[in-house]
Design a protein around this motif. Structure first.
Motif, PDB file in Angstrom:
ATOM      1  N   THR A 332      -5.352  10.513  -0.881  1.00 46.59           N
ATOM      2  CA  THR A 332      -5.765  10.189  -2.251  1.00 46.59           C
ATOM      3  C   THR A 332      -4.540   9.934  -3.112  1.00 46.59           C
ATOM      4  N   ILE A 333      -4.539   8.802  -3.809  1.00 50.05           N
ATOM      5  CA  ILE A 333      -3.417   8.390  -4.653  1.00 50.05           C
ATOM      6  C   ILE A 333      -3.879   8.346  -6.107  1.00 50.05           C
ATOM      7  N   PHE A 334      -3.056   8.866  -7.011  1.00 46.37           N
ATOM      8  CA  PHE A 334      -3.380   8.840  -8.438  1.00 46.37           C
ATOM      9  C   PHE A 334      -2.415   7.893  -9.154  1.00 46.37           C
ATOM     10  N   VAL A 335      -2.977   7.044 -10.023  1.00 42.13           N
ATOM     11  CA  VAL A 335      -2.172   6.068 -10.762  1.00 42.13           C
ATOM     12  C   VAL A 335      -2.545   6.116 -12.241  1.00 42.13           C
ATOM     13  N   SER A 336      -1.777   5.400 -13.039  1.00 43.47           N
ATOM     14  CA  SER A 336      -2.012   5.349 -14.484  1.00 43.47           C
ATOM     15  C   SER A 336      -3.107   4.351 -14.821  1.00 43.47           C
ATOM     16  N   ASN A 337      -3.427   4.262 -16.106  1.00 41.31           N
ATOM     17  CA  ASN A 337      -4.326   3.236 -16.643  1.00 41.31           C
ATOM     18  C   ASN A 337      -3.593   2.541 -17.786  1.00 41.31           C
ATOM     19  N   PRO A 338      -3.188   1.274 -17.623  1.00 46.41           N
ATOM     20  CA  PRO A 338      -3.424   0.407 -16.464  1.00 46.41           C
ATOM     21  C   PRO A 338      -2.433   0.691 -15.340  1.00 46.41           C
ATOM     22  N   ALA A 339      -2.717   0.082 -14.186  1.00 43.04           N
ATOM     23  CA  ALA A 339      -1.823   0.175 -13.033  1.00 43.04           C
ATOM     24  C   ALA A 339      -2.060  -1.052 -12.163  1.00 43.04           C
ATOM     25  N   MET A 340      -1.088  -1.352 -11.306  1.00 42.46           N
ATOM     26  CA  MET A 340      -1.275  -2.426 -10.336  1.00 42.46           C
ATOM     27  C   MET A 340      -0.928  -1.903  -8.952  1.00 42.46           C
ATOM     28  N   VAL A 341      -1.830  -2.147  -8.010  1.00 42.68           N
ATOM     29  CA  VAL A 341      -1.606  -1.724  -6.631  1.00 42.68           C
ATOM     30  C   VAL A 341      -1.733  -2.928  -5.712  1.00 42.68           C
ATOM     31  N   GLU A 342      -1.226  -2.766  -4.510  1.00 44.83           N
ATOM     32  CA  GLU A 342      -1.303  -3.830  -3.513  1.00 44.83           C
ATOM     33  C   GLU A 342      -2.049  -3.304  -2.294  1.00 44.83           C
ATOM     34  N   LEU A 343      -3.131  -3.982  -1.935  1.00 42.11           N
ATOM     35  CA  LEU A 343      -3.962  -3.596  -0.800  1.00 42.11           C
ATOM     36  C   LEU A 343      -3.861  -4.677   0.267  1.00 42.11           C
ATOM     37  N   ASP A 344      -3.165  -4.387   1.341  1.00 40.30           N
ATOM     38  CA  ASP A 344      -2.973  -5.370   2.418  1.00 40.30           C
ATOM     39  C   ASP A 344      -2.494  -6.716   1.892  1.00 40.30           C
ATOM     40  N   GLY A 345      -1.563  -6.672   0.946  1.00 42.44           N
ATOM     41  CA  GLY A 345      -0.982  -7.893   0.411  1.00 42.44           C
ATOM     42  C   GLY A 345      -1.693  -8.473  -0.788  1.00 42.44           C
ATOM     43  N   VAL A 346      -2.847  -7.917  -1.167  1.00 44.12           N
ATOM     44  CA  VAL A 346      -3.628  -8.400  -2.314  1.00 44.12           C
ATOM     45  C   VAL A 346      -3.365  -7.490  -3.514  1.00 44.12           C
ATOM     46  N   SER A 347      -2.893  -8.062  -4.613  1.00 43.28           N
ATOM     47  CA  SER A 347      -2.581  -7.263  -5.800  1.00 43.28           C
ATOM     48  C   SER A 347      -3.832  -7.062  -6.656  1.00 43.28           C
ATOM     49  N   VAL A 348      -4.003  -5.826  -7.118  1.00 38.74           N
ATOM     50  CA  VAL A 348      -5.165  -5.453  -7.933  1.00 38.74           C
ATOM     51  C   VAL A 348      -4.676  -4.812  -9.220  1.00 38.74           C
TER      52      VAL A 348
END
Length: 470
Positions: A332-348
């Motif tokens: 489980t990973i916790f991030v801020s609001n807003p945040a940007m993550v990368e899932l298998d090369g796709v940025s969200v």
């Protein structure tokens, strides 16, 4: 699900030790992988034991986890709260970053400051600034005040020439000319920072899936427990037909875009609507549910305005005392609001979405029923919350956390409790609804929530399938 694994191996003439069956069940093994396992086992084997599949499970576990990166987390953003200059720095950062984008697009002679406009004797010029004021003339035309580092200048938008929606505090570019006296700038064209027209989103190299949800609101009496339990069962691969179960086995990520719980004291008389009046217990209930999801699935959690963090943007990741409640799920990973993550090369880009309240009020045609419309307006402005002084409090920081500098492949929001999926210039927009029924507050606003939904996204094709559990 274990029975299904046993049956699939039995078709090939093999029995499974109970522990081996459990291990393979957790791995969510596909038919093609069964052949891979059998090819590595001695032909004299009758009962497959854990030792026979340990190497496969270790390698497959790494494959299942995929590639995850946090590209932007604003939990530790530098705050300058000594005086009003902290807010000035934030708006300067907004102007500087968005003006760079606009100046690269104006195909006319650009200027570095509005003060220089008065001295240029040319027909067509371009200026860039923050919209500091919007007024209507008696004839229905619009006059904007644009402001940059050096001063302000009035810009006229003729009603029969430019029919665009402008909001306060956004950064825009204007192409036009000065009046003869040089006291007014008449606009011929408006430029938004916008998404590049030739933007091409990234795709995962192999087929993998992510699930996007928001606004769980655990603890409220309108929380729909049955739908939530069905969702968790599906994530475990224990609900649905063969196709649904097969899809659940391909899920690598679960992203939650805020309002994990209903919180305490968020709005007047909230205690009357709480089924769980203890904040820690609200989080503990969510954590207990998420712990049932296989550890191979990475869970990413961002906060919202109901969560146990400050209300002002950017909101930091949930505090350590809350995070420890989720330790039973090992990924489980916790991030801020807003945040940007990368899932298998796709940025969200993950943003809970409190600015929906301001944008829907300011821009005609937007509504809570179609949240994707407001999300497109965010992308046009390259800012998730352009309007200052409304529903979105902000911290006096050295950077503006709302600027969308890197174009995301997916923009994920929540907050509206309604479902909306769209695509704008290559960017996929998703709002996945909520897990609670209509509240008294929503009744007053005539908002009808869409509960019990989860967005299943194929990261290879970026196709979105909205799953319903109500």
């Amino acid at each position: 699900m274990i029975e299904g694994i046993v049956e699939r191996f039995a078709k090939h003439g093999y029995q499974l030790h109970p522990d081996a069956a459990r291990m393979l069940c957790e791995q969510m093994v596909e038919d093609s992988q069964i052949k891979e396992i059998l090819s590595s086992i001695d032909e004299s084997t009758i009962v497959i034991c854990p030792s026979d599949i340990s190497c496969f499970c270790e390698a497959n576990g790494k494959r299942n986890r995929g590639t995850f990166n946090v590209l932007l987390d604003l939990s530790d953003v530098q705050i300058d709260a000594v005086d009003e200059w902290g807010f000035v720095k934030r708006f300067r950062d907004r102007y500087e970053r968005l003006s760079r984008i606009l100046q690269s697009r104006l195909n006319v002679r650009s200027i570095k400051s509005l003060e220089r406009v008065k001295k240029l004797d040319v027909d067509q010029i371009g200026i860039v600034g923050v919209v500091s004021e919007i007024n209507k003339t008696p004839n229905g035309h619009t006059i904007l005040d644009l402001e940059d580092m050096t001063g302000r200048f009035p810009v006229l938008l003729m009603k029969d020439k430019l029919n665009v929606n402008i909001v306060l505090d956004e950064v825009i570019g204007v192409q036009g000319s000065l009046t003869k006296k040089g006291e007014l700038f008449v606009a011929d064209k408006i430029f938004f920072p916008d998404i590049f027209s030739n933007f091409t989103p990234n795709h995962a190299d192999v087929e993998s899936f992510a699930v996007f949800i928001s606004d769980i609101h655990m603890g409220n009496c309108t929380f729909i427990d049955d739908a939530w339990e069905r969702f968790i069962a599906w994530m475990r691969g224990e609900l649905g037909g063969e196709r649904e179960i097969e899809l659940s086995r391909k899920v690598k990520y679960l992203v939650i875009a805020g309002d994990v719980v209903d919180g305490i004291g968020v709005y007047p008389d909230q205690e009357k609507e709480l089924l769980i009046p203890d904040l820690t217990e609200q989080y503990r209930r969510v954590a207990r549910s998420l712990a049932e999801i296989p550890d191979e699935i990475t869970i990413i959690i961002a906060p919202g305005n109901h969560d146990a963090v400050r209300q002002a943007d950017p909101q930091p990741r949930l505090p350590e005392r809350i995070q420890v409640l989720f330790k039973q799920h090992k990924n489980t990973i916790f991030v801020s609001n807003p945040a940007m993550v990368e899932l298998d090369g796709v940025s969200v880009l993950i943003y809970h979405g409190q600015s929906f309240d301001d944008l829907i009020m300011a821009i005609p045609g937007l509504s809570y029923d179609h949240p994707e419309g407001a999300m497109i307006e965010m992308l046009k402005r390259r800012h998730i919350a352009p309007i200052y002084g409304g529903k979105v409090p902000i911290v006096p920081s050295v950077i503006d956390s709302g600027v969308i500098e890197r174009i995301p492949d997916i923009l994920l929001c929540g907050h509206t409790h309604t479902v909306g999926v769209g695509r704008y210039r290559g960017v996929t927009t998703i709002n996945a609804g909520t897990w609670q029924g209509q509240t008294e507050y929503q009744k007053k606003l005539n908002i009808t929530p869409v509960p019990g939904c989860a967005a299943l996204v194929n990261l290879r094709s970026l196709d979105v399938n909205m799953l319903k559990f109500c």
